[in-house]
Write a protein that holds these residues in place. Sequence first.
Motif, PDB file in Angstrom:
ATOM      1  N   LEU A  29      44.107  45.954  11.566  1.00  0.00           N
ATOM      2  CA  LEU A  29      43.645  44.973  10.596  1.00  0.00           C
ATOM      3  C   LEU A  29      44.038  43.593  11.069  1.00  0.00           C
ATOM      4  CD1 LEU A  29      44.665  46.747   7.318  1.00  0.00           C
ATOM      5  CD2 LEU A  29      42.364  46.093   7.941  1.00  0.00           C
ATOM      6  N   ALA A  30      43.145  42.638  10.900  1.00  0.00           N
ATOM      7  CA  ALA A  30      43.498  41.267  11.243  1.00  0.00           C
ATOM      8  C   ALA A  30      44.474  40.744  10.207  1.00  0.00           C
ATOM      9  CB  ALA A  30      42.244  40.408  11.289  1.00  0.00           C
ATOM     10  N   ILE A  31      45.482  40.016  10.672  1.00  0.00           N
ATOM     11  CA  ILE A  31      46.458  39.454   9.749  1.00  0.00           C
ATOM     12  C   ILE A  31      45.951  38.102   9.274  1.00  0.00           C
ATOM     13  CG2 ILE A  31      48.789  38.531   9.579  1.00  0.00           C
ATOM     14  CD1 ILE A  31      49.673  40.538  11.586  1.00  0.00           C
ATOM     15  N   SER A  33      46.796  34.730   6.414  1.00  0.00           N
ATOM     16  CA  SER A  33      47.842  34.096   5.627  1.00  0.00           C
ATOM     17  C   SER A  33      47.814  34.679   4.212  1.00  0.00           C
ATOM     18  CB  SER A  33      47.555  32.598   5.604  1.00  0.00           C
ATOM     19  OG  SER A  33      48.298  31.982   4.596  1.00  0.00           O
ATOM     20  N   PRO A  34      48.982  34.754   3.542  1.00  0.00           N
ATOM     21  CA  PRO A  34      49.000  35.271   2.160  1.00  0.00           C
ATOM     22  C   PRO A  34      48.126  34.445   1.221  1.00  0.00           C
ATOM     23  CG  PRO A  34      51.227  34.741   2.909  1.00  0.00           C
ATOM     24  CD  PRO A  34      50.325  34.449   4.041  1.00  0.00           C
ATOM     25  N   TYR A  40      44.907  25.387   0.535  1.00  0.00           N
ATOM     26  CA  TYR A  40      46.104  24.587   0.758  1.00  0.00           C
ATOM     27  C   TYR A  40      46.044  23.216   0.083  1.00  0.00           C
ATOM     28  CZ  TYR A  40      47.861  27.946   4.219  1.00  0.00           C
ATOM     29  OH  TYR A  40      48.329  29.067   4.845  1.00  0.00           O
ATOM     30  N   PHE A  88      57.528  24.554  -3.354  1.00  0.00           N
ATOM     31  CA  PHE A  88      56.268  25.144  -2.897  1.00  0.00           C
ATOM     32  C   PHE A  88      55.207  24.089  -2.656  1.00  0.00           C
ATOM     33  CE2 PHE A  88      56.567  29.663  -2.608  1.00  0.00           C
ATOM     34  CZ  PHE A  88      57.732  29.969  -3.289  1.00  0.00           C
ATOM     35  N   LEU A  91      55.825  22.743   0.714  1.00  0.00           N
ATOM     36  CA  LEU A  91      55.393  23.687   1.746  1.00  0.00           C
ATOM     37  C   LEU A  91      53.897  23.618   1.961  1.00  0.00           C
ATOM     38  CD1 LEU A  91      56.051  26.287   3.502  1.00  0.00           C
ATOM     39  CD2 LEU A  91      55.088  27.512   1.596  1.00  0.00           C
ATOM     40  N   PHE A  92      53.133  23.624   0.844  1.00  0.00           N
ATOM     41  CA  PHE A  92      51.673  23.589   1.014  1.00  0.00           C
ATOM     42  C   PHE A  92      51.207  22.239   1.525  1.00  0.00           C
ATOM     43  CE2 PHE A  92      50.489  27.699   0.100  1.00  0.00           C
ATOM     44  CZ  PHE A  92      51.236  28.201  -0.953  1.00  0.00           C
ATOM     45  N   LEU A  95      51.636  22.558   5.226  1.00  0.00           N
ATOM     46  CA  LEU A  95      50.591  23.416   5.797  1.00  0.00           C
ATOM     47  C   LEU A  95      49.250  22.719   5.801  1.00  0.00           C
ATOM     48  CD1 LEU A  95      51.501  26.863   4.243  1.00  0.00           C
ATOM     49  CD2 LEU A  95      51.815  26.145   6.573  1.00  0.00           C
ATOM     50  N   TYR A 100      52.169  23.895  10.719  1.00  0.00           N
ATOM     51  CA  TYR A 100      52.255  25.268  10.274  1.00  0.00           C
ATOM     52  C   TYR A 100      53.666  25.756  10.511  1.00  0.00           C
ATOM     53  CZ  TYR A 100      47.313  25.708   9.365  1.00  0.00           C
ATOM     54  OH  TYR A 100      46.063  25.571   8.837  1.00  0.00           O
ATOM     55  N   VAL A 101      54.459  25.741   9.434  1.00  0.00           N
ATOM     56  CA  VAL A 101      55.879  26.074   9.586  1.00  0.00           C
ATOM     57  C   VAL A 101      56.066  27.582   9.666  1.00  0.00           C
ATOM     58  CG1 VAL A 101      56.679  24.010   8.478  1.00  0.00           C
ATOM     59  CG2 VAL A 101      56.122  25.990   7.093  1.00  0.00           C
TER      60      VAL A 101
ATOM     61  N   HIS B 227      52.805  32.815  10.592  1.00  0.00           N
ATOM     62  CA  HIS B 227      51.998  33.721   9.788  1.00  0.00           C
ATOM     63  C   HIS B 227      51.251  33.019   8.672  1.00  0.00           C
ATOM     64  CE1 HIS B 227      52.939  37.996  10.984  1.00  0.00           C
ATOM     65  NE2 HIS B 227      53.538  37.250  11.890  1.00  0.00           N
ATOM     66  N   TYR B 232      50.293  27.946  17.774  1.00  0.00           N
ATOM     67  CA  TYR B 232      50.342  26.769  18.648  1.00  0.00           C
ATOM     68  C   TYR B 232      50.535  27.221  20.083  1.00  0.00           C
ATOM     69  CZ  TYR B 232      51.481  23.839  14.578  1.00  0.00           C
ATOM     70  OH  TYR B 232      51.478  23.171  13.389  1.00  0.00           O
ATOM     71  N   LEU B 330      46.086  37.915  16.210  1.00  0.00           N
ATOM     72  CA  LEU B 330      47.201  38.590  15.548  1.00  0.00           C
ATOM     73  C   LEU B 330      46.642  39.716  14.690  1.00  0.00           C
ATOM     74  CD1 LEU B 330      50.269  38.164  15.395  1.00  0.00           C
ATOM     75  CD2 LEU B 330      49.894  36.892  13.313  1.00  0.00           C
ATOM     76  N   SER B 332      47.583  43.780  12.809  1.00  0.00           N
ATOM     77  CA  SER B 332      48.677  44.671  12.434  1.00  0.00           C
ATOM     78  C   SER B 332      48.189  46.101  12.573  1.00  0.00           C
ATOM     79  CB  SER B 332      49.147  44.387  11.012  1.00  0.00           C
ATOM     80  OG  SER B 332      48.190  44.780  10.085  1.00  0.00           O
ATOM     81  N   LEU B 430      63.177  25.089   0.957  1.00  0.00           N
ATOM     82  CA  LEU B 430      62.798  23.842   0.293  1.00  0.00           C
ATOM     83  C   LEU B 430      63.226  23.860  -1.170  1.00  0.00           C
ATOM     84  CD1 LEU B 430      59.215  23.383   1.744  1.00  0.00           C
ATOM     85  CD2 LEU B 430      61.114  21.822   2.069  1.00  0.00           C
TER      86      LEU B 430
END
Lengths: 101, 602
Positions: A29-31, A33-34, A40, A88, A91-92, A95, A100-101, B227, B232, B330, B332, B430
Amino acid sequence: SCRISVLNSAILLQGYGLTSEALRRMTELAITSPVSPSLYPTLATVLLGSGLCMTGSFFLYEVTKTKSNRALRSELILAFISAVLLGFGTLFLLLWVGVYV
Amino acid sequence: MVRLTDLLLASLLALASSVLADNIKLQQVDRKISLNSQFVRITETVKVKNVGDQVVSEVILCESLGGDAVLSSYKVVETSPKNVLAVSRATVAGAPAEAACHSVNLANPLPAGETVGLTVTAVLAKAQIPYPAELGQHETQLMLYNGNVYVLSPYSVSSQTTEVILPTSTVKSYTDEKPVSKSDNKIKYGKYDLIKPFTEKRLSVHFENNKPFKHILTYVKEIEVSHWGNIYVEEKYEIKNAGAKHTGSFSRLKYAHMNLKANSFRDLKAVLPRSAHSLYYVDLIGNISTSNVRKAPTSTIMDLELRYPLLGGWKVDFTIGYSVPLKGFLTSAKSGQRRLTMDLSSPLEDVYIEDMVVRVVLPEGATNIKANLPYDMEKSFDIKYTYLDTTGRPVLVLHKQNVAAPEHAAKFSVDYDFNTVHILREPLLLVSVFFGLFVAVIAYNRMEFTITRDDKWEAARSKEVLATYMEQIQALLEDEATILSGLARATIQLREASEVDAVQREKTTVEKRLKDLEEKVKPLLAAVESRSVRVGSQVRDVLEKTRLLQSRYFKQLSDRIDLLKKGIALGEISRKLAPAQDALTAAKRELEGTITTVFGAY
């Protein structure tokens, strides 16, 4: 939709004569982002905006209530909600900007 | 007298060396040596015959490496079923010093009397020597290649031909070992019959070669996986022109006008993945604008121009970077392991890399990291600290030397375990930082910083305590107002006699709650009066007014009930109660005003 993209890559590989690789791809399966990357910007603005509002109400509470009337529980609840929203939101924001952290 | 054991040992040794050479014969070897680039590419079609009486599963093949030459890639493929065969370095007794021998494991053991066809592809780097070693600005470059006329082999070769392919037809000299013929840019040596094992005869060709000698001295590729949706890739290069060294002056004008650029080059071409975006091409000074990017059906092509043309011996360094989305790279697997698949070697075309390091930076919390590589590389681990990291990201470091560009272009994959919970490490960091800030504010507000507690401080303190009580009383008054407004709503909504009982019950609950509030207010009022008599009397005033208002509300309700019981129409009722209602509203507003003035200061 992720399965379709996996099948596409499998078909592409078959075209290049790598059948075993293609079969393996079909079981993988391709991964992603959640959270979908198209969300974003919205998430960043909404979370940061509401986080700032909650921070505002936290500071209002701190400033208006007199010493004995303050309740630690409500202070901590306000602080926690603001911290979660601001955290949060940041974070967004990162992103969204491309870090991309 | 010769001892029996010595004789036995000697015979065994003789047998051993001869077993190697006697049971296999190379029937036909056709060799092509291509000097048409910076590399020497040798392709050999070998027919191996088993002339012994035992089954043979291993064949030894050799190449001659002269001087600084390095064998960068060595592949052996069985000709008819096209199997790639396993190859390992071997040392053969009796081989000349410059021979590099490999032991090839055949796919199926070769029975006695049978032949098998093998195709050998070897790529040698640094095998062409610039001769002369130094050149002026526009002089044409001449290279010297030293090899062997005959195929270097531990077995005897029945028949062989060699073809040398040159970049141009200009050849200064070449070894004259009959039969030899030169046509255009090809020199044919052959055919030679019945050559003994390891026969050496120097093959020396001095020819013109203006192909660019792109040597990358160090190449570091860093792949960082996130993820959250991005990978990069950053590549650092140090590139040198490894042709004949430039001497004398460099005239930019002459360089721009002359058509013959000799051995200098400025252009590089990088073939990147199709979904690459956010590309950059920079060096220590900053952005390099001489580049062009276009999208092809299956790749992104980046045409780079170096800051300045590289003449022989010159070098320059630069950095290329790009990002790719996770899709296609990527995945899984069912077992839960994540797999990252990327290109291993450099995207540049036609380069020779002397030292290659590939660093794969995986997200924090990745464990059980394993690499599947297309060829042997040294593996080690490292840690990298970057954005929002607490414990650092694990880095898989792969190291290899002597990499030739087209032959070593392959994909590799890295498997690792990654629990999705770890993706929350960054936002939680954060959140905890922000929460820490708020907690600091809370702590600060609870701390007392005055050094001396004098009269002014006392006055402020007592005012504060008074304000506390006033605030509490105000809160209770607000509660009271809410209850009364509830009752008022119930009064207005009372339309039928049947609902009277429900409203009566509501009235009793309201009365009870108001009584509770009264009880709560009493001690507060006492406390306020003890502090300040004036304020206490003000509060008492307000409380009186509220009590009056309450009685008005109750009267209004009872009037309405009476009228309903009498059976008068709703319109009539409203008209009759209207003046009382207006008075009630006015009184309520007045009370609110008083509360604001009295309690506003606190």
